[in-house]
Structures are given as structure tokens and as C-alpha cells.
Design a protein around this motif. Structure first.
Motif, mmCIF file in Angstrom:
data_model
loop_
_atom_site.group_PDB
_atom_site.id
_atom_site.type_symbol
_atom_site.label_atom_id
_atom_site.label_comp_id
_atom_site.label_asym_id
_atom_site.label_seq_id
_atom_site.Cartn_x
_atom_site.Cartn_y
_atom_site.Cartn_z
ATOM 1 N N TYR A 122 11.532 9.076 5.454
ATOM 2 C CA TYR A 122 11.286 7.968 4.499
ATOM 3 C C TYR A 122 10.245 7.223 4.898
ATOM 4 O O TYR A 122 9.177 6.766 4.213
ATOM 5 C CB TYR A 122 12.346 6.792 4.638
ATOM 6 N N GLU A 123 9.874 7.093 6.353
ATOM 7 C CA GLU A 123 8.619 6.481 6.850
ATOM 8 C C GLU A 123 7.368 6.896 6.716
ATOM 9 O O GLU A 123 6.456 6.765 6.197
ATOM 10 C CB GLU A 123 9.012 6.356 8.443
ATOM 11 N N ILE A 124 7.406 8.362 6.743
ATOM 12 C CA ILE A 124 6.272 9.335 6.509
ATOM 13 C C ILE A 124 5.764 9.154 4.961
ATOM 14 O O ILE A 124 4.537 9.047 4.675
ATOM 15 C CB ILE A 124 6.444 10.755 7.092
ATOM 16 N N ALA A 125 6.768 9.291 4.277
ATOM 17 C CA ALA A 125 6.639 9.241 2.674
ATOM 18 C C ALA A 125 5.760 8.082 2.365
ATOM 19 O O ALA A 125 4.917 7.911 1.668
ATOM 20 C CB ALA A 125 7.877 9.435 1.965
ATOM 21 N N GLU A 126 6.674 6.858 2.889
ATOM 22 C CA GLU A 126 5.969 5.531 2.441
ATOM 23 C C GLU A 126 4.710 5.347 3.008
ATOM 24 O O GLU A 126 3.638 4.993 2.418
ATOM 25 C CB GLU A 126 6.872 4.589 3.273
ATOM 26 N N THR A 127 4.152 5.999 4.242
ATOM 27 C CA THR A 127 2.880 5.793 4.808
ATOM 28 C C THR A 127 1.898 6.602 3.990
ATOM 29 O O THR A 127 0.807 6.164 3.559
ATOM 30 C CB THR A 127 2.942 6.291 6.113
ATOM 31 N N LYS A 128 2.365 7.857 3.322
ATOM 32 C CA LYS A 128 1.448 8.571 2.591
ATOM 33 C C LYS A 128 1.232 7.950 1.250
ATOM 34 O O LYS A 128 -0.067 7.856 0.853
ATOM 35 C CB LYS A 128 2.317 10.115 2.176
ATOM 36 N N VAL A 129 2.047 7.210 0.738
ATOM 37 C CA VAL A 129 1.850 6.396 -0.548
ATOM 38 C C VAL A 129 1.035 5.365 -0.345
ATOM 39 O O VAL A 129 0.105 5.069 -1.122
ATOM 40 C CB VAL A 129 3.481 5.788 -0.873
ATOM 41 N N MET A 130 1.091 4.610 0.670
ATOM 42 C CA MET A 130 0.368 3.637 1.059
ATOM 43 C C MET A 130 -1.236 4.127 1.388
ATOM 44 O O MET A 130 -2.422 3.293 1.032
ATOM 45 C CB MET A 130 0.716 2.747 2.342
ATOM 46 N N GLN A 131 -1.295 5.397 1.894
ATOM 47 C CA GLN A 131 -2.528 5.776 2.446
ATOM 48 C C GLN A 131 -3.404 6.160 0.928
ATOM 49 O O GLN A 131 -4.482 6.011 0.835
ATOM 50 C CB GLN A 131 -2.184 7.034 3.174
ATOM 51 N N VAL A 132 -2.568 6.718 0.096
ATOM 52 C CA VAL A 132 -3.311 6.939 -1.212
ATOM 53 C C VAL A 132 -3.640 5.838 -2.033
ATOM 54 O O VAL A 132 -4.634 5.768 -2.518
ATOM 55 C CB VAL A 132 -2.069 7.686 -2.140
ATOM 56 N N THR A 133 -2.907 4.934 -1.847
ATOM 57 C CA THR A 133 -3.278 3.579 -2.843
ATOM 58 C C THR A 133 -4.489 2.924 -2.006
ATOM 59 O O THR A 133 -5.210 2.491 -2.788
ATOM 60 C CB THR A 133 -2.019 2.569 -2.577
ATOM 61 N N ARG A 134 -4.440 3.031 -0.825
ATOM 62 C CA ARG A 134 -5.586 2.142 0.131
ATOM 63 C C ARG A 134 -7.002 3.007 -0.271
ATOM 64 O O ARG A 134 -7.868 2.597 -0.751
ATOM 65 C CB ARG A 134 -5.213 2.266 1.399
ATOM 66 N N LYS A 135 -6.850 4.386 -0.208
ATOM 67 C CA LYS A 135 -8.013 5.224 -0.432
ATOM 68 C C LYS A 135 -8.509 5.113 -1.692
ATOM 69 O O LYS A 135 -9.741 5.041 -1.953
ATOM 70 C CB LYS A 135 -7.673 6.657 0.131
ATOM 71 N N LYS B 169 -8.105 2.737 -3.996
ATOM 72 C CA LYS B 169 -8.465 1.277 -4.164
ATOM 73 C C LYS B 169 -9.948 1.301 -3.736
ATOM 74 O O LYS B 169 -10.816 0.848 -4.225
ATOM 75 C CB LYS B 169 -7.666 0.406 -3.487
ATOM 76 N N ASP B 170 -10.122 1.594 -2.420
ATOM 77 C CA ASP B 170 -11.412 1.516 -1.780
ATOM 78 C C ASP B 170 -12.412 2.453 -2.629
ATOM 79 O O ASP B 170 -13.607 1.941 -2.307
ATOM 80 C CB ASP B 170 -11.469 2.161 -0.259
ATOM 81 N N SER B 171 -11.864 3.261 -3.193
ATOM 82 C CA SER B 171 -13.061 4.385 -3.993
ATOM 83 C C SER B 171 -12.985 3.739 -5.469
ATOM 84 O O SER B 171 -13.838 4.454 -6.128
ATOM 85 C CB SER B 171 -12.769 5.457 -3.920
ATOM 86 N N GLY B 172 -12.218 2.900 -6.009
ATOM 87 C CA GLY B 172 -12.531 2.339 -7.431
ATOM 88 C C GLY B 172 -11.761 3.186 -8.363
ATOM 89 O O GLY B 172 -11.974 3.123 -9.525
ATOM 90 N N PHE B 173 -10.618 3.868 -7.731
ATOM 91 C CA PHE B 173 -10.167 4.678 -8.641
ATOM 92 C C PHE B 173 -8.644 4.329 -8.764
ATOM 93 O O PHE B 173 -8.009 3.763 -7.709
ATOM 94 C CB PHE B 173 -9.709 6.352 -8.314
ATOM 95 N N PRO B 174 -7.924 4.350 -10.083
ATOM 96 C CA PRO B 174 -6.621 3.754 -10.135
ATOM 97 C C PRO B 174 -5.298 4.759 -9.708
ATOM 98 O O PRO B 174 -4.123 4.588 -10.051
ATOM 99 C CB PRO B 174 -6.549 3.621 -11.691
ATOM 100 N N LEU B 175 -5.686 6.073 -9.081
ATOM 101 C CA LEU B 175 -4.843 6.937 -8.503
ATOM 102 C C LEU B 175 -3.652 6.247 -7.962
ATOM 103 O O LEU B 175 -3.802 5.386 -7.066
ATOM 104 C CB LEU B 175 -5.342 7.957 -7.563
ATOM 105 N N LYS B 176 -2.328 6.737 -8.328
ATOM 106 C CA LYS B 176 -1.079 6.136 -7.822
ATOM 107 C C LYS B 176 -0.249 7.421 -7.305
ATOM 108 O O LYS B 176 -0.317 8.585 -7.953
ATOM 109 C CB LYS B 176 -0.224 5.446 -9.042
ATOM 110 N N ALA B 177 0.589 7.027 -6.305
ATOM 111 C CA ALA B 177 1.648 7.838 -5.824
ATOM 112 C C ALA B 177 2.841 7.336 -5.915
ATOM 113 O O ALA B 177 3.005 6.068 -5.775
ATOM 114 C CB ALA B 177 1.230 8.395 -4.317
#
Ligand code: TYC
Length: 99
Positions: free
Chosen positions: A71-84, A86-94
């Protein structure tokens, strides 16, 4: 040996079989293919070839499995995707779901 209580048995099951979570990337019309490949390599530790295959699968079938984690690792991956993204201006979601 004393009989184990249901609580002890369920604790044992939880320790031996911790829940696993599938992490998916979702398709959209705006994120560049190169950016998705980069995410798959940098966050999900795929080879370039694997990353390209998964990215094309998402592009054609709307979502693709990137990995299965605690659970913790999956949650972290989702957050890392969202952050990266957002920072690059793409709407990509996990997303993540219990296996
Ligand atoms: N559909 C996007 C495009 O045509 C590429 C893409 C692939 C976007 C995978 C998101 O998770 C994704 N540029």
C-alpha cells in the motif's frame, strides 16, 4: 498446543499475505509519449523497451499496469507520478487498486 483464536489466525494471515496494490497509468490526449516512457523508467524502473511497450498499451487500451506494490509504495508511486506530471504541465494520472 493451545488452539489459536480467530484473531490470532487472522493476524497470521495478514502478516503472511499482506495486501498488494496494482498501480496503473491512464491514457489522455495531451501527455507526450516520451514523458510517459520517462515516467515508466524513472519511477517504475522499467527498461526502455518495456516502458515503450507499456506506454503504447496505455495509448491503445486506455490504461496499463505499471507494477504491484505494498500500500505505502503504491501510494508513493501515484504521488510521484502526479507531482512530476504537474511540474511538467501534463495531465497524466496514476491510479491504484487492491490486487
Ligand atoms: N495518448 C497520448 C498521446 O497520444 C500518449 C499517452 C500514453 C498519454 C500513455 C498518457 O498514460 C499515457 N500523446
Amino acid at each position: 498446543m493451545a488452539t489459536k483464536t480467530n484473531f490470532e489466525l487472522s493476524e497470521e494471515v495478514m502478516i503472511k499475505h499482506p495486501k498488494k496494490y496494482k498501480v496503473y497509468l491512464l491514457n489522455d490526449d495531451y501527455t507526450s509519449m516520451d514523458f510517459v516512457v520517462d515516467i515508466l523508467i524513472s519511477i517504475f524502473h522499467k527498461s526502455y523497451e518495456e516502458a515503450e511497450t507499456i506506454m503504447l498499451e496505455i495509448h491503445k487500451k486506455d490504461r496499463g499496469l505499471c507494477g504491484v506494490y505494498s500500500y505505502e509504495i503504491a501510494e508513493t508511486k501515484v504521488m510521484q507520478v502526479t507531482r512530476k506530471a504537474k511540474d511538467s504541465g501534463f495531465p497524466l494520472k496514476a491510479t491504484m487498486e487492491e490486487e
